[in-house]
Design a protein around this motif. Structure first.
Motif, PDB file in Angstrom:
ATOM      1  N   TRP A 267       0.822  -1.206   0.000  1.00  0.00           N
ATOM      2  CA  TRP A 267       0.000   0.000   0.000  1.00  0.00           C
ATOM      3  C   TRP A 267       0.861   1.264   0.000  1.00  0.00           C
ATOM      4  N   LEU A 268       0.408   2.255  -0.760  1.00  0.00           N
ATOM      5  CA  LEU A 268       0.996   3.595  -0.743  1.00  0.00           C
ATOM      6  C   LEU A 268      -0.135   4.593  -0.538  1.00  0.00           C
ATOM      7  N   ILE A 269       0.022   5.495   0.416  1.00  0.00           N
ATOM      8  CA  ILE A 269      -0.967   6.541   0.681  1.00  0.00           C
ATOM      9  C   ILE A 269      -0.270   7.887   0.594  1.00  0.00           C
ATOM     10  N   GLU A 270      -0.822   8.780  -0.226  1.00  0.00           N
ATOM     11  CA  GLU A 270      -0.224  10.119  -0.352  1.00  0.00           C
ATOM     12  C   GLU A 270      -1.296  11.195  -0.191  1.00  0.00           C
ATOM     13  N   PHE A 271      -1.071  12.093   0.770  1.00  0.00           N
ATOM     14  CA  PHE A 271      -1.929  13.252   0.966  1.00  0.00           C
ATOM     15  C   PHE A 271      -1.418  14.385   0.074  1.00  0.00           C
ATOM     16  N   CYS A 272      -2.310  14.973  -0.692  1.00  0.00           N
ATOM     17  CA  CYS A 272      -1.948  16.030  -1.637  1.00  0.00           C
ATOM     18  C   CYS A 272      -2.102  17.406  -0.985  1.00  0.00           C
ATOM     19  N   PRO A 273      -1.511  18.433  -1.579  1.00  0.00           N
ATOM     20  CA  PRO A 273      -1.658  19.792  -1.024  1.00  0.00           C
ATOM     21  C   PRO A 273      -3.128  20.190  -0.925  1.00  0.00           C
ATOM     22  N   PRO A 274      -3.496  20.895   0.137  1.00  0.00           N
ATOM     23  CA  PRO A 274      -4.900  21.260   0.337  1.00  0.00           C
ATOM     24  C   PRO A 274      -5.390  22.282  -0.686  1.00  0.00           C
ATOM     25  N   ILE A 275      -6.681  22.193  -0.973  1.00  0.00           N
ATOM     26  CA  ILE A 275      -7.334  23.153  -1.871  1.00  0.00           C
ATOM     27  C   ILE A 275      -8.171  24.082  -1.003  1.00  0.00           C
ATOM     28  N   PRO A 276      -7.835  25.372  -0.932  1.00  0.00           N
ATOM     29  CA  PRO A 276      -8.585  26.290  -0.062  1.00  0.00           C
ATOM     30  C   PRO A 276      -9.986  26.562  -0.614  1.00  0.00           C
ATOM     31  N   THR A 277     -10.916  26.808   0.296  1.00  0.00           N
ATOM     32  CA  THR A 277     -12.296  27.095  -0.119  1.00  0.00           C
ATOM     33  C   THR A 277     -12.868  28.336   0.567  1.00  0.00           C
TER      34      THR A 277
END
Length: 318
Positions: A267-277
């Motif tokens: 398994w590989l899990i990657e959190f991406c840069p946040p998208i502001p709202t």
């Protein structure tokens, strides 16, 4: 108590089993640290287990308005899932720095695996790897909360129904919320369609983020597709049992209960840069804004999946 006394003497420069000090000016260095005995590890585990039982019997624990029980989650559920994600799936996690250290955040991931272990693995891995040890409050389908035992477990571990009012309440309270917009379409897809994101529904998760001004953190999960490779879906049997699908895998139903043992994929899990709202709060009811933002999240996850798959050419490698 004896071991603690030895440690105090060593710190004071008085070896536990050595001679008495020779004078006020004696600068004898501390003795070596006392190593744990073979049984110490299990002694600590037993003591921790007894302390947990005392808290449960005395009612010395808290449950929030959604039924979340952090004490039970830490003591029982996370250790069980930890064995899976760390030892069985050999999970590698990256990008945790993109998850907010405090305040609300909406974590949006791809869904897969026939049985939704990816949600449990994501929640446990995030809690273990995040510097603030944050809990991920998962949003689940109605079916999950209609099943007697499963519903209770989901509530105790922080889950709630995937609906906008509950999501907005959690985000308004500054919680991390996890959602899988593909739903059963993602979990129940055939192995031939692995890592191809399904439709994201109507973008309800985007509306919840916009109304609360919450950043959206896309996360890509590779590995879940191989644990129960679904070769076929017996739709007549699924309708009879009132299930969204009835899977046929290389091991199920042929091996009976043994067919429920997940294959040890990498398994590989990657959190991406946040998208502001926050700058789009006034557009929560604008279908075009909601659609475009949902499409941006979906495309980010899909591209990250492609990149992670290139890093992991062998699904069952080390």
């Amino acid at each position: 108590m004896a071991k603690k006394a030895v440690a105090r003497k060593a710190v004071a420069g008085k070896p536990a089993d050595g001679p008495a000090e020779h004078g006020a000016g004696d600068l004898t260095p501390p003795g070596p640290a006392v190593a744990d005995r073979p049984g110490d590890h299990w002694d600590r585990k037993v003591a921790k287990g007894l302390a947990f039982l005392r808290r449960r019997l005395a009612g010395d624990y808290e449950v929030d308005e959604f039924g979340f029980d952090p004490d039970l989650t830490d003591a029982v559920f996370h250790p069980l899932v930890r064995l899976l994600y760390r030892d069985w799936f050999r999970t590698e996690v990256s990008g945790v720095e993109h998850v907010p250290t405090e305040g609300a955040g909406l974590v949006v991931g791809n869904h897969s695996g026939t049985v939704a272990l990816d949600a449990l693995v994501l929640a446990t891995a995030l809690h273990d790897r995040h510097p603030a040890r944050r809990y991920l409050r998962l949003l689940g389908a109605d079916l999950v909360f209609r099943m007697p035992v499963v519903s209770e477990i989901a509530r105790k571990t922080g889950g709630t129904v995937a609906c906008n009012p509950d999501a907005e309440r959690l985000l308004g309270n500054g919680e991390l919320v996890g959602v899988f917009p593909e739903g059963f379409k993602g979990v129940g897809k055939l192995y031939a369609d692995r890592y191809k994101l399904q439709r994201f529904g109507r973008g309800g998760f985007v509306s919840a983020a916009l109304r609360t001004g919450t950043p959206i953190v896309p996360v890509a999960i590779v590995g879940g597709e191989e644990i129960y490779p679904m070769l076929a879906d017996l739709k007549p049997l699924a309708r009879l049992l009132k299930l969204p699908y009835f899977p046929v895998t290389p091991t199920f139903p042929w091996l009976g209960p043994l067919g429920m043992v997940p294959l040890p994929s990498k398994w590989l899990i990657e959190f991406c840069p946040p998208i502001p709202t926050a700058h789009l709060r006034d557009s929560a009811d604008d279908p075009l804004v909601v659609f475009n933002l949902a499409d941006q999240v979906r495309e980010t996850i899909q591209q990250t999946l492609h990149r992670l798959l290139e890093r992991r050419p062998d699904p069952f490698g080390p």
